[in-house]
Scaffold this motif. Sequence first.
Motif, PDB file in Angstrom:
ATOM      1  N   PHE A  24       0.831  -1.205   0.000  1.00 21.63           N
ATOM      2  CA  PHE A  24       0.000   0.000   0.000  1.00 21.63           C
ATOM      3  C   PHE A  24       0.868   1.259   0.000  1.00 21.63           C
ATOM      4  CE2 PHE A  24      -2.933   3.014   2.199  1.00 21.63           C
ATOM      5  CZ  PHE A  24      -4.011   2.932   1.331  1.00 21.63           C
ATOM      6  N   LEU A  25       1.908   1.260   0.829  1.00 24.34           N
ATOM      7  CA  LEU A  25       2.786   2.424   0.941  1.00 24.34           C
ATOM      8  C   LEU A  25       3.649   2.580  -0.318  1.00 24.34           C
ATOM      9  CD1 LEU A  25       3.746   4.796   2.621  1.00 24.34           C
ATOM     10  CD2 LEU A  25       5.251   3.238   3.881  1.00 24.34           C
ATOM     11  N   LEU A  26       4.160   1.490  -0.864  1.00 21.88           N
ATOM     12  CA  LEU A  26       4.979   1.585  -2.074  1.00 21.88           C
ATOM     13  C   LEU A  26       4.154   2.087  -3.257  1.00 21.88           C
ATOM     14  CD1 LEU A  26       7.711   1.290  -3.401  1.00 21.88           C
ATOM     15  CD2 LEU A  26       7.184  -1.127  -3.818  1.00 21.88           C
ATOM     16  N   LYS A  27       2.936   1.620  -3.393  1.00 18.13           N
ATOM     17  CA  LYS A  27       2.061   2.120  -4.470  1.00 18.13           C
ATOM     18  C   LYS A  27       1.839   3.623  -4.321  1.00 18.13           C
ATOM     19  CE  LYS A  27      -0.466  -2.098  -5.604  1.00 18.13           C
ATOM     20  NZ  LYS A  27      -1.774  -2.779  -5.575  1.00 18.13           N
ATOM     21  N   HIS A  28       1.708   4.078  -3.087  1.00 17.05           N
ATOM     22  CA  HIS A  28       1.539   5.513  -2.830  1.00 17.05           C
ATOM     23  C   HIS A  28       2.776   6.288  -3.279  1.00 17.05           C
ATOM     24  CE1 HIS A  28       0.153   9.166  -0.791  1.00 17.05           C
ATOM     25  NE2 HIS A  28       1.402   9.303  -0.382  1.00 17.05           N
ATOM     26  N   ILE A  29       3.954   5.779  -2.949  1.00 17.42           N
ATOM     27  CA  ILE A  29       5.211   6.443  -3.319  1.00 17.42           C
ATOM     28  C   ILE A  29       5.342   6.510  -4.838  1.00 17.42           C
ATOM     29  CG2 ILE A  29       7.734   6.224  -3.252  1.00 17.42           C
ATOM     30  CD1 ILE A  29       6.398   7.199  -0.646  1.00 17.42           C
ATOM     31  N   ILE A  30       5.025   5.418  -5.520  1.00 22.31           N
ATOM     32  CA  ILE A  30       5.107   5.394  -6.993  1.00 22.31           C
ATOM     33  C   ILE A  30       4.161   6.437  -7.581  1.00 22.31           C
ATOM     34  CG2 ILE A  30       4.672   4.009  -9.062  1.00 22.31           C
ATOM     35  CD1 ILE A  30       5.665   1.547  -7.377  1.00 22.31           C
ATOM     36  N   SER A  31       2.941   6.483  -7.096  1.00 22.19           N
ATOM     37  CA  SER A  31       1.968   7.477  -7.582  1.00 22.19           C
ATOM     38  C   SER A  31       2.440   8.900  -7.292  1.00 22.19           C
ATOM     39  CB  SER A  31       0.601   7.263  -6.921  1.00 22.19           C
ATOM     40  OG  SER A  31       0.061   6.036  -7.300  1.00 22.19           O
ATOM     41  N   TYR A  32       2.988   9.108  -6.106  1.00 22.61           N
ATOM     42  CA  TYR A  32       3.462  10.432  -5.704  1.00 22.61           C
ATOM     43  C   TYR A  32       4.561  10.929  -6.638  1.00 22.61           C
ATOM     44  CZ  TYR A  32       5.549  14.144  -2.907  1.00 22.61           C
ATOM     45  OH  TYR A  32       6.060  15.353  -2.489  1.00 22.61           O
ATOM     46  N   VAL A  33       5.574  10.092  -6.901  1.00 23.10           N
ATOM     47  CA  VAL A  33       6.678  10.557  -7.740  1.00 23.10           C
ATOM     48  C   VAL A  33       6.242  10.751  -9.188  1.00 23.10           C
ATOM     49  CG1 VAL A  33       8.454   9.650  -6.202  1.00 23.10           C
ATOM     50  CG2 VAL A  33       7.729   8.275  -8.166  1.00 23.10           C
ATOM     51  N   LYS A  34       5.270   9.971  -9.638  1.00 27.79           N
ATOM     52  CA  LYS A  34       4.729  10.194 -10.985  1.00 27.79           C
ATOM     53  C   LYS A  34       4.080  11.571 -11.066  1.00 27.79           C
ATOM     54  CE  LYS A  34       3.852   5.493 -12.629  1.00 27.79           C
ATOM     55  NZ  LYS A  34       2.806   4.534 -13.018  1.00 27.79           N
ATOM     56  N   LEU A  35       3.317  11.924 -10.042  1.00 29.41           N
ATOM     57  CA  LEU A  35       2.685  13.245  -9.999  1.00 29.41           C
ATOM     58  C   LEU A  35       3.724  14.365  -9.980  1.00 29.41           C
ATOM     59  CD1 LEU A  35      -0.250  12.729  -7.465  1.00 29.41           C
ATOM     60  CD2 LEU A  35      -0.440  13.269  -9.903  1.00 29.41           C
ATOM     61  N   MET A  36       4.886  14.087  -9.407  1.00 34.04           N
ATOM     62  CA  MET A  36       5.966  15.070  -9.330  1.00 34.04           C
ATOM     63  C   MET A  36       6.776  15.129 -10.626  1.00 34.04           C
ATOM     64  SD  MET A  36       5.925  16.110  -5.934  1.00 34.04           S
ATOM     65  CE  MET A  36       4.803  17.118  -6.502  1.00 34.04           C
ATOM     66  N   GLY A  37       6.420  14.295 -11.600  1.00 38.69           N
ATOM     67  CA  GLY A  37       7.107  14.304 -12.887  1.00 38.69           C
ATOM     68  C   GLY A  37       8.366  13.467 -12.944  1.00 38.69           C
ATOM     69  N   ALA A  38       8.497  12.514 -12.044  1.00 39.91           N
ATOM     70  CA  ALA A  38       9.694  11.675 -12.002  1.00 39.91           C
ATOM     71  C   ALA A  38       9.828  10.808 -13.245  1.00 39.91           C
ATOM     72  CB  ALA A  38       9.662  10.778 -10.766  1.00 39.91           C
ATOM     73  N   GLU A  39      11.075  10.598 -13.649  1.00 41.66           N
ATOM     74  CA  GLU A  39      11.374   9.687 -14.750  1.00 41.66           C
ATOM     75  C   GLU A  39      11.860   8.338 -14.231  1.00 41.66           C
ATOM     76  OE1 GLU A  39      14.195  11.803 -17.171  1.00 41.66           O
ATOM     77  OE2 GLU A  39      12.658  13.214 -17.877  1.00 41.66           O
ATOM     78  N   LYS A  40      12.419   8.339 -13.010  1.00 38.85           N
ATOM     79  CA  LYS A  40      12.935   7.099 -12.439  1.00 38.85           C
ATOM     80  C   LYS A  40      12.801   7.130 -10.926  1.00 38.85           C
ATOM     81  CE  LYS A  40      17.463   6.207 -12.413  1.00 38.85           C
ATOM     82  NZ  LYS A  40      18.809   5.791 -12.884  1.00 38.85           N
ATOM     83  N   LEU A  41      12.492   5.958 -10.363  1.00 33.07           N
ATOM     84  CA  LEU A  41      12.458   5.754  -8.917  1.00 33.07           C
ATOM     85  C   LEU A  41      13.391   4.588  -8.629  1.00 33.07           C
ATOM     86  CD1 LEU A  41      11.167   6.293  -6.101  1.00 33.07           C
ATOM     87  CD2 LEU A  41       9.383   4.651  -6.736  1.00 33.07           C
ATOM     88  N   TRP A  42      14.262   4.753  -7.631  1.00 25.86           N
ATOM     89  CA  TRP A  42      15.192   3.663  -7.336  1.00 25.86           C
ATOM     90  C   TRP A  42      15.415   3.514  -5.844  1.00 25.86           C
ATOM     91  CZ3 TRP A  42      20.313   4.155  -5.386  1.00 25.86           C
ATOM     92  CH2 TRP A  42      20.776   5.471  -5.259  1.00 25.86           C
ATOM     93  N   CYS A  43      15.993   2.370  -5.491  1.00 25.65           N
ATOM     94  CA  CYS A  43      16.346   2.112  -4.098  1.00 25.65           C
ATOM     95  C   CYS A  43      17.548   1.180  -4.061  1.00 25.65           C
ATOM     96  CB  CYS A  43      15.177   1.493  -3.338  1.00 25.65           C
ATOM     97  SG  CYS A  43      14.748  -0.177  -3.844  1.00 25.65           S
ATOM     98  N   ASN A  44      18.209   1.174  -2.937  1.00 25.02           N
ATOM     99  CA  ASN A  44      19.282   0.235  -2.656  1.00 25.02           C
ATOM    100  C   ASN A  44      18.647  -0.835  -1.780  1.00 25.02           C
ATOM    101  OD1 ASN A  44      21.789  -0.908  -2.558  1.00 25.02           O
ATOM    102  ND2 ASN A  44      22.681   0.616  -1.193  1.00 25.02           N
ATOM    103  N   SER A  45      18.124  -1.863  -2.422  1.00 19.38           N
ATOM    104  CA  SER A  45      17.319  -2.889  -1.750  1.00 19.38           C
ATOM    105  C   SER A  45      18.184  -3.951  -1.085  1.00 19.38           C
ATOM    106  CB  SER A  45      16.418  -3.563  -2.794  1.00 19.38           C
ATOM    107  OG  SER A  45      15.835  -4.735  -2.291  1.00 19.38           O
ATOM    108  N   ARG A  46      17.727  -4.405   0.053  1.00 19.29           N
ATOM    109  CA  ARG A  46      18.318  -5.629   0.594  1.00 19.29           C
ATOM    110  C   ARG A  46      18.038  -6.716  -0.446  1.00 19.29           C
ATOM    111  NH1 ARG A  46      17.917  -6.044   7.036  1.00 19.29           N
ATOM    112  NH2 ARG A  46      18.269  -3.855   7.512  1.00 19.29           N
ATOM    113  N   LEU A  47      19.018  -7.558  -0.700  1.00 11.39           N
ATOM    114  CA  LEU A  47      18.835  -8.624  -1.679  1.00 11.39           C
ATOM    115  C   LEU A  47      17.635  -9.500  -1.308  1.00 11.39           C
ATOM    116  CD1 LEU A  47      20.105  -9.512  -4.308  1.00 11.39           C
ATOM    117  CD2 LEU A  47      21.619 -11.011  -3.014  1.00 11.39           C
TER     118      LEU A  47
END
Length: 139
Positions: free
Chosen positions: A82-105
């Motif tokens: 739920f929270l990750l979907k919110h973050i993806i939607s938020y950055v799209k609204l902000m005009g983001a071209e890429k979203l990234w993270c340094n994920s634990r494997l």
Amino acid sequence: METLQIEQIRFDLTWRIRHEVMYPDLPYEVIKLEDDPNGIHFGLFVDGLLTAVVSLFNEGKVYRFRKFATIVSAQGKGYGTFLLKHIISYVKLMGAEKLWCNSRLSAANFYSKFGFVQTDQRSVSKEIDFVIMELQLDN
């Protein structure tokens, strides 16, 4: 029926959950980020209780999220999704071209479900394996 609500929160409100979930055996200071004051921090509240947190940072049209954590007793219930979907939607609204993270494997498969792709950039920190994962966004 539980009530879910996502709000922007002060960065220091993320620290307790970050510490409890990510590095409970390390000193509290480890979970504090130098850039925390410059980020946008979100909290997921379940029936009014802060349950999951994530911190978002941007450089131009590229956004990075860090310290994504859900309290242990609430994991596996869909709150992170739920929270990750919110973050993806938020950055799209902000005009983001890429979203990234340094994920634990160990969490890479979770992010893959949302279209994140593993890069060949891997690292080890505090005896934990990490991989950079990226999501290209179409606006």
